[in-house]
Enzyme design. Structure first.
Site, PDB file in Angstrom:
ATOM      1  N   ASP A 199       0.864  -1.179   0.000  1.00  0.00           N
ATOM      2  CA  ASP A 199       0.000   0.000   0.000  1.00  0.00           C
ATOM      3  C   ASP A 199       0.901   1.230   0.000  1.00  0.00           C
ATOM      4  O   ASP A 199       1.485   1.583   1.033  1.00  0.00           O
ATOM      5  CB  ASP A 199      -0.907   0.017   1.240  1.00  0.00           C
ATOM      6  CG  ASP A 199      -1.997  -1.055   1.196  1.00  0.00           C
ATOM      7  OD1 ASP A 199      -1.791  -2.083   0.524  1.00  0.00           O
ATOM      8  OD2 ASP A 199      -3.029  -0.865   1.864  1.00  0.00           O
ATOM      9  N   LYS A 228      -6.909   3.287  -3.376  1.00  0.00           N
ATOM     10  CA  LYS A 228      -7.326   3.291  -1.973  1.00  0.00           C
ATOM     11  C   LYS A 228      -7.568   4.727  -1.529  1.00  0.00           C
ATOM     12  O   LYS A 228      -6.819   5.628  -1.907  1.00  0.00           O
ATOM     13  CB  LYS A 228      -6.237   2.626  -1.132  1.00  0.00           C
ATOM     14  CG  LYS A 228      -6.446   2.617   0.368  1.00  0.00           C
ATOM     15  CD  LYS A 228      -5.296   1.866   1.052  1.00  0.00           C
ATOM     16  CE  LYS A 228      -5.327   2.009   2.561  1.00  0.00           C
ATOM     17  NZ  LYS A 228      -4.177   1.319   3.207  1.00  0.00           N
ATOM     18  N   LYS A 258     -10.298   0.297  -2.489  1.00  0.00           N
ATOM     19  CA  LYS A 258     -10.237   0.061  -1.049  1.00  0.00           C
ATOM     20  C   LYS A 258     -10.519   1.350  -0.286  1.00  0.00           C
ATOM     21  O   LYS A 258      -9.647   2.207  -0.182  1.00  0.00           O
ATOM     22  CB  LYS A 258      -8.865  -0.490  -0.641  1.00  0.00           C
ATOM     23  CG  LYS A 258      -8.693  -0.686   0.876  1.00  0.00           C
ATOM     24  CD  LYS A 258      -7.312  -1.214   1.206  1.00  0.00           C
ATOM     25  CE  LYS A 258      -7.065  -1.234   2.709  1.00  0.00           C
ATOM     26  NZ  LYS A 258      -5.709  -1.744   3.049  1.00  0.00           N
TER      27      LYS A 258
END
Length: 316
Positions: free
Chosen positions: A153, A216, A252
């Site tokens: 991430d 995300k 996400k």
């Protein structure tokens, strides 16, 4: 839907000018319309059987997260134990999709999870600020990958993005994607710092063009994290990107999703915006820490007809 996209996506990213021209040529966001639609979708009610399915689906989509300066190997092992056996009294309870930790704790998580089908995700690239030289960011990624991370991430440099230095952001994502090897790359936009919905759409497309496997919303470290309107815009972006390029990208939302009611709102939004193809942990995740507890308690309520005491689930 995106009306005009070149047959060769490389045309869009061939220069700073071409990238800027494309991103600023994306359709503008109707702020009132986006917020109204998200609010409307958030009012949908679902029946008991559908709710039971939604709860199990949401559990299976969770990236169970601990990203605190006080994290210890013991805390990570405890979190992994929870992922392996979310509800010891209900062996049929699904497991979360992943455990998300800092790079130096990836090895601990991998060892604790063993061969279980739970991924290990690691934040990287000078999380949460994203403010470091590229070689330092890539070293951060390399540490996590070498320790066995299945997913990375990364966080974009919001300062560069907001200054219009889109090529810099694009090039960094490309470099991080290469450093990930076989690990999947989630690109954190930190939407709470992007100021406008138009910027959220632009950042989504920029990340996807650069090779993100997921986009995300947030680090969970700023005042405004995941919201339904922002997630709606990101879901529209991945839907339109697949229509234009044939490549599917995951989404996400992370930060501030704490209750079963919240999680179900997101699932409804995904289904109504992009369709059931995204209703799987391969394409949609929920970044959370306390959400799992509420989902397990609601799951038990549906099964038994009564709420459990406060000691039914572990306190994270």
């Amino acid at each position: 839907m995106l009306s005009a996209f070149p047959a060769d996506p490389a045309e869009v990213t061939s220069s700073e000018a071409a990238l800027s021209r494309f991103l600023h040529g994306l359709p503008g966001i109707d702020k009132v319309g986006a917020e109204s639609r998200a609010a409307m979708l958030g009012t949908r009610s679902i029946k008991k059987d559908a709710k039971a399915f939604a709860i199990d689906l949401a559990i299976s989509m969770i990236d169970l997260t601990t990203l605190e300066g006080a994290d210890t190997p013991g805390k990570v092992r405890a979190l992994c134990a929870k992922a392996l056996h979310p509800d010891p009294s209900a062996p049929d309870a699904p497991r979360p999709a992943a455990i998300c930790v800092y790079p130096d704790l990836v090895g601990i998580a991998k060892e604790a999870l063993g061969k279980a089908p739970v991924n290990v995700a690691s934040v990287a690239t000078a999380f949460p600020s994203g403010r470091a030289a590229l070689d330092i960011k890539l070293a951060d990624v390399a540490q996590a990958v070498q320790a066995g991370a299945d997913e990375i991430d990364m966080v974009i440099d919001r300062g560069a993005f907001l200054s219009g230095r889109y090529q810099q952001v694009f090039d960094e994502i490309v470099a991080v994607k290469a450093a990930c090897g076989s690990a999947h790359l989630k690109v954190i936009l930190e939407t709470g710092e992007l100021s406008t919905y138009d910027n959220v759409r632009r950042a989504s497309w920029l990340a996807m063009l650069a090779g993100a496997d997921f986009i995300k919303t947030s680090t969970g470290k700023v005042g405004t994290n995941a919201t339904l309107p922002v997630t709606l815009i990101m879901m529209e972006a991945v839907r339109d990107f697949r229509a234009a390029t044939g490549r599917q990208i995951g989404v996400k939302p992370a930060g501030g999703i704490r209750t079963t009611k919240d999680a179900i709102k997101y699932l409804v939004l995904v289904n109504e915006t992009a369709g059931p193809d995204w209703l799987t942990p391969d394409w949609f995740r929920l970044g959370a820490s306390s959400l799992l507890n509420d989902l397990l308690m609601q799951r038990q309520k549906l099964a038994t007809g009564r709420y459990s005491g406060p000691d039914y689930v572990t306190v994270d």
